[in-house]
Design a protein around this motif. Structure first.
Motif, PDB file in Angstrom:
ATOM      1  N   TYR A 146      -1.897   8.499  -0.326  1.00  0.00           N
ATOM      2  CA  TYR A 146      -1.093   7.707  -1.252  1.00  0.00           C
ATOM      3  C   TYR A 146      -1.431   6.245  -1.039  1.00  0.00           C
ATOM      4  O   TYR A 146      -2.302   5.898  -0.236  1.00  0.00           O
ATOM      5  N   LYS A 147      -0.719   5.373  -1.722  1.00  0.00           N
ATOM      6  CA  LYS A 147      -1.029   3.948  -1.663  1.00  0.00           C
ATOM      7  C   LYS A 147      -0.923   3.413  -0.249  1.00  0.00           C
ATOM      8  O   LYS A 147      -1.756   2.647   0.210  1.00  0.00           O
ATOM      9  N   HIS A 148       0.122   3.805   0.473  1.00  0.00           N
ATOM     10  CA  HIS A 148       0.332   3.317   1.831  1.00  0.00           C
ATOM     11  C   HIS A 148       0.403   4.451   2.846  1.00  0.00           C
ATOM     12  O   HIS A 148       1.081   4.345   3.858  1.00  0.00           O
TER      13      HIS A 148
END
Length: 300
Positions: free
Chosen positions: A256-258
Motif C-alpha cells: 500500500y502507500k505506506h
C-alpha cells in the motif's frame, strides 16, 4: 449561620445522589474580581487562535522539510520485523554428522534508513541505514571428534575431542550499518544489495554435551564417558568477535502507500569467533533471513 451550615451538611447533603453532590461541591460563586463573560470568551478565543497558529506553523515546517527532501531525491524509512537464522559452519564440516534439531527464538529487528536517488526517475539509489539486529537459536547435533572445552566438577576446564550429542544456544545482539545499492524494477518492486558492518553489543554461545565421550587432550588421550543424565556444560561467549561484516541482498514489495513488505538475506563473511580461538577447528558464520514489515513513512 452555624445552624445554616449544620442544616446543609447534615440534612441536605446526605439525601443528594453522588452526581448532584459533586455538582454542588464544584459550584461556587465567582469572586467579584472575576472577569466578565465577554472578557473570558475573548481569552478563550485568543488561546484557540494561538493553538491554531502553532499547528499551522508546525505543519508548514513539516511540509517544507518534505518538499526539500523530495527536491533532493531523499526517502526515509522505518522498518521492523523478525530474524530467522543464527550461526552455521559453511560448508558443513565432517565433525558434524547430523543436525538433530533446530529451533529459532524470537529475534526482533528494528531499522531506519535514508535513500538517496541518483536520477529523477528514482530508478537507482544508495541507502544508508542503522539496524538493531538480534539472532537467537537453539540446535542439537551429533558430532565426532568435535573440538570441545567443558567445565569439570571443580569448575575447571577440560579440553579435548567430543563424540556424541551437543546442544548449543546462541543469542547475539548487533548494531548494524547496511550500505546498499537500490534498484527499482517497478513502482511496487525494488531490489537491494550491498555490504554491512556490525558491532556485537551482547553475545551468548553456550550449551552442554550429552550421551558420548571426551578424549583429552586428543583422539588418543584418556576417555571420559557421559551417559544418562550426566552432562557437561560449555561456554564460548567470551571468545565471540565484536566486529563482523558481510553481505546483504533483498527485495521490497509495496503493498500500500505506506506499507511495504521486505525480505532480506544476510551472510557473514568473517568467523564469529576471535582469531586466537582454536577449540572449534572450523569457522562459523552468522547467517539469517529477515522478514521486515511495518507501515513505512516516506518523505514524498
Amino acid at each position: 449561620c452555624l445552624f445554616f451550615y449544620f442544616f446543609i451538611f447534615y440534612v441536605i447533603l446526605p439525601t443528594l445522589p453522588l452526581s448532584a453532590l459533586f455538582c454542588f461541591l464544584m459550584r461556587r460563586r465567582p469572586p467579584r474580581s472575576t472577569q466578565s463573560r465577554s472578557s473570558a470568551a475573548s481569552d478563550v478565543y485568543k488561546r484557540q487562535l494561538f493553538f491554531s497558529i502553532s499547528q499551522i506553523n508546525a505543519q508548514s515546517s513539516e511540509h517544507k522539510g518534505l518538499l526539500w527532501s523530495s527536491l533532493h531525491g531523499l526517502d526515509y524509512e522505518f522498518k521492523a520485523g523478525v530474524n530467522i537464522g543464527g550461526t552455521s559452519p559453511l560448508p558443513l564440516p565432517k565433525e558434524i554428522r547430523s543436525i538433530e534439531s533446530y529451533s529459532p527464538g524470537l529475534a526482533i529487528t528494528l531499522e531506519g534508513n535514508i535513500t538517496k536517488w541518483l536520477d529523477t526517475t528514482k530508478k537507482w539509489g544508495i541507502s544508508l541505514g542503522l539496524r538493531l539486529d538480534n539472532k537467537n537459536m537453539t540446535t542439537e547435533a551429533l558430532v565426532k571428534n568435535y573440538g570441545m572445552e567443558i567445565f569439570n566438577e571443580t569448575g575447571g576446564k577440560v579440553e579435548g575431542l567430543w563424540t556424541g550429542g551437543v546442544k548449543t544456544k546462541v543469542k547475539m545482539s548487533f548494531l548494524t550499518v547496511p550500505i546498499l545499492a537500490n534498484y527499482k524494477i517497478s513502482d511496487r518492486w525494488k531490489l537491494v544489495a550491498g555490504p554491512y558492518l556490525s558491532y556485537m553489543m551482547e553475545g551468548d554461545f553456550s550449551g552442554h554435551v550429552y550421551e558420548g565421550h571426551l578424549r583429552s587432550p586428543d583422539a588418543t588421550g584418556d576417555r571420559v564417558n557421559f551417559t544418562g543424565d550426566n552432562i557437561a556444560t560449555y561456554d564460548f561467549s567470551s571468545d565471540l568477535r565484536k566486529f563482523q561484516w558481510g553481505l546483504q541482498v533483498g527485495g521490497e514489495w509495496k503493498a500500500y502507500k505506506h506499507l511495504n513488505v521486505h525480505a532480506d538475506l544476510t551472510w557473514g563473511l568473517n568467523d564469529i569467533f576471535k582469531k586466537d580461538f582454536k577449540t572449534i577447528s572450523f569457522a562459523m558464520y552468522p547467517v539469517s533471513y529477515t522478514h521486515l514489515t511495518l507501515p513505512t513513512i516516506y518523505s514524498v
